[in-house]
Design a protein around this motif. Structure first.
Motif, PDB file in Angstrom:
ATOM      1  N   GLN A 199       0.873  -1.186   0.000  1.00  7.16           N
ATOM      2  CA  GLN A 199       0.000   0.000   0.000  1.00  7.16           C
ATOM      3  C   GLN A 199       0.907   1.232   0.000  1.00  7.16           C
ATOM      4  O   GLN A 199       2.049   1.175   0.458  1.00  7.16           O
ATOM      5  CB  GLN A 199      -0.882   0.012   1.238  1.00  7.16           C
ATOM      6  CG  GLN A 199      -1.901  -1.106   1.241  1.00  7.16           C
ATOM      7  CD  GLN A 199      -2.695  -1.099   2.537  1.00  7.16           C
ATOM      8  OE1 GLN A 199      -2.196  -1.518   3.574  1.00  7.16           O
ATOM      9  NE2 GLN A 199      -3.920  -0.623   2.473  1.00  7.16           N
ATOM     10  N   SER A 218       3.057   0.156   5.525  1.00  2.47           N
ATOM     11  CA  SER A 218       3.089  -0.993   4.623  1.00  2.47           C
ATOM     12  C   SER A 218       4.523  -1.267   4.154  1.00  2.47           C
ATOM     13  O   SER A 218       4.987  -2.414   4.158  1.00  2.47           O
ATOM     14  CB  SER A 218       2.171  -0.720   3.431  1.00  2.47           C
ATOM     15  OG  SER A 218       2.336  -1.705   2.442  1.00  2.47           O
ATOM     16  N   ILE A 242      -4.898   0.222  -2.157  1.00  2.00           N
ATOM     17  CA  ILE A 242      -3.484   0.561  -2.387  1.00  2.00           C
ATOM     18  C   ILE A 242      -3.203   1.988  -1.918  1.00  2.00           C
ATOM     19  O   ILE A 242      -2.220   2.263  -1.238  1.00  2.00           O
ATOM     20  CB  ILE A 242      -3.104   0.443  -3.885  1.00  2.00           C
ATOM     21  CG1 ILE A 242      -3.396  -0.953  -4.392  1.00  2.00           C
ATOM     22  CG2 ILE A 242      -1.632   0.793  -4.097  1.00  2.00           C
ATOM     23  CD1 ILE A 242      -3.334  -1.090  -5.898  1.00  2.00           C
ATOM     24  N   SER A 247      -4.920   3.750   0.171  1.00  4.78           N
ATOM     25  CA  SER A 247      -5.200   3.817   1.601  1.00  4.78           C
ATOM     26  C   SER A 247      -5.562   5.231   2.032  1.00  4.78           C
ATOM     27  O   SER A 247      -5.362   6.198   1.313  1.00  4.78           O
ATOM     28  CB  SER A 247      -4.044   3.287   2.440  1.00  4.78           C
ATOM     29  OG  SER A 247      -3.013   4.226   2.510  1.00  4.78           O
TER      30      SER A 247
END
Ligand code: GLA
Length: 387
Positions: A188, A193, A232, A234
């Protein structure tokens, strides 16, 4: 030396992180153009890869995959031809299961037929996912199938396995014939991440190397929250340029493929500077492709997972050293040369080249203790010299 297919980690771009299902012929051609305009081709980036959602939802009456007629009205071959005309290589995506992750046809029980189709289209790289895998067949068998099909389709095709590190993949992927394997869940576009993925692969360095590279997922460098996919992108909305640089340095030294994921047409100067960093790319593309081992820096007073040193031995005897500070404050972190097999009594120093600023830092004995910015890194290339 002739570089064989898969000898070093592939470098390129993939459509998924920013564009997901919103892809088309024009976009892919523009991505190829951007490789040339931004100097990415000259820096070593080679593969232009279309991810999921390029095909119709049904195969044709012969059982063949059919390109989506809105997105790719002229089919895939002209797109591959265009990419090749720029001196680049072309990649596409399929899945070991009955369907791809986004519900398009997968290659299950069509492996040899699809490999032939890909070869006819001029495909040079296949990313092969793991959704909708029939439960009764081990993934290992399915990756071996596609690998065999690709190795016999009459065209060299790099095989990029993507099963997210499941089913003990470390134990069987190298001998399946895949050139790279995804070891992690999807990245992400946020700092948490990036660090989670990196930490999850520390200690797994025995499993990466020439012809079968540990793929920590595609880069999010320069995306700045621009993905059209909520997962992705986020909620946090991207990273700082410092964090993207740290991400790039981690992937480079850990030997992960360098597959860009941002919109190359809109890349900022800072993004280009990171993606074009010659010293970091050279570390990643070192011909021996050794994994990087982990050392805990001194002082040993930090929480676990806040500070790491990664060391990758290079083919010419140099050591690539990355000192990473994942914490929220700037810190002095010390590398003791003893931990790299260099005792004081050996009578040698390390001459350090800073891979981020390009500066020569001079000669160091026994230890190197730079101040590392928060969410930042110091990466040096060390050459051993007589004291
Ligand atoms: C999986 C993969 C991603 C991407 C999507 C496409 O989630 O891990 O990298 O290919 O599928 O649907």
């Amino acid at each position: 030396m002739e570089k064989l297919l898969g000898m070093t980690p592939p470098m390129g771009w993939n459509s998924w992180n920013t564009f997901t299902w919103e892809i088309n012929e024009e976009l892919i051609k523009q991505a190829a153009d951007a490789f040339i305009e931004n100097g990415l081709k000259d820096a070593g980036y080679e593969y232009v890869v279309i991810d999921d959602c390029w095909s119709e939802k049904q195969r044709n009456e012969k059982g063949e995959l059919v390109p989506d007629h809105w997105k790719f009205p002229n089919g895939i071959k002209p797109v591959a031809d265009y990419v090749h005309s720029k001196g680049l290589k072309f990649g596409i995506y399929s899945c070991a299961g009955t369907h791809t992750c986004a519900g398009h046809p997968g290659s299950f029980e069509h492996e040899f037929q699809d490999a032939e189709t890909f070869a006819e289209w001029g495909v040079d790289y296949l990313k092969y996912d793991y959704c909708y895998k029939p439960v009764h067949i081990p993934g290992e068998i399915l990756y071996k199938r596609m690998s065999t099909a690709l190795r016999n389709c009459g065209r060299p095709i790099m095989f990029s396995a993507c099963n997210w590190g499941n089913d003990n993949i470390y134990k069987w992927i190298r001998e399946s014939g895949a050139h790279l394997f995804r070891s992690t869940g999807d990245i992400q576009d946020n700092w948490e991440s990036i660090t989670n993925l990196a930490i999850s692969q520390m200690g797994k360095e025995p499993y990466t190397g020439n012809f079968c590279h540990n793929d920590m997922d595609m880069l999010v460098v320069g995306m700045h929250g621009a993905s059209n996919d909520g997962f992705i992108g986020s909620k946090i909305g991207g990273c700082t340029d410092q964090e993207y640089l740290t991400h790039f340095a981690l992937w480079a030294i850990m030997g992960s493929p360098l597959i860009m994921g941002c919109d190359l047409r809109k890349a900022s100067e800072e993004t280009k500077k990171t993606l074009l960093n010659k010293d970091l790319i050279a570390i990643n593309q070192d011909l021996e492709a050794r994994g990087a081992y982990v050392i805990k820096p001194l002082p040993d007073a930090y929480n676990e997972n806040e500070a790491f040193i990664l060391v990758k031995p290079l083919a010419d005897g140099d050591l690539a050293i990355g000192i990473f500070n994942f914490s929220d404050t700037q810190r002095e972190l010390s590398l003791e040369f003893w931990d790299m097999g260099i005792p004081y009594a050996a009578g040698v120093s390390l001459s350090l080249h800073d891979c981020i600023t390009g500066e020569e830092l001079g000669e160091f004995t026994e230890q190197f203790a730079p101040v590392v910015p928060s969410h930042g890194c110091v990466v040096v290339r060390a050459r051993i010299v007589e004291k």
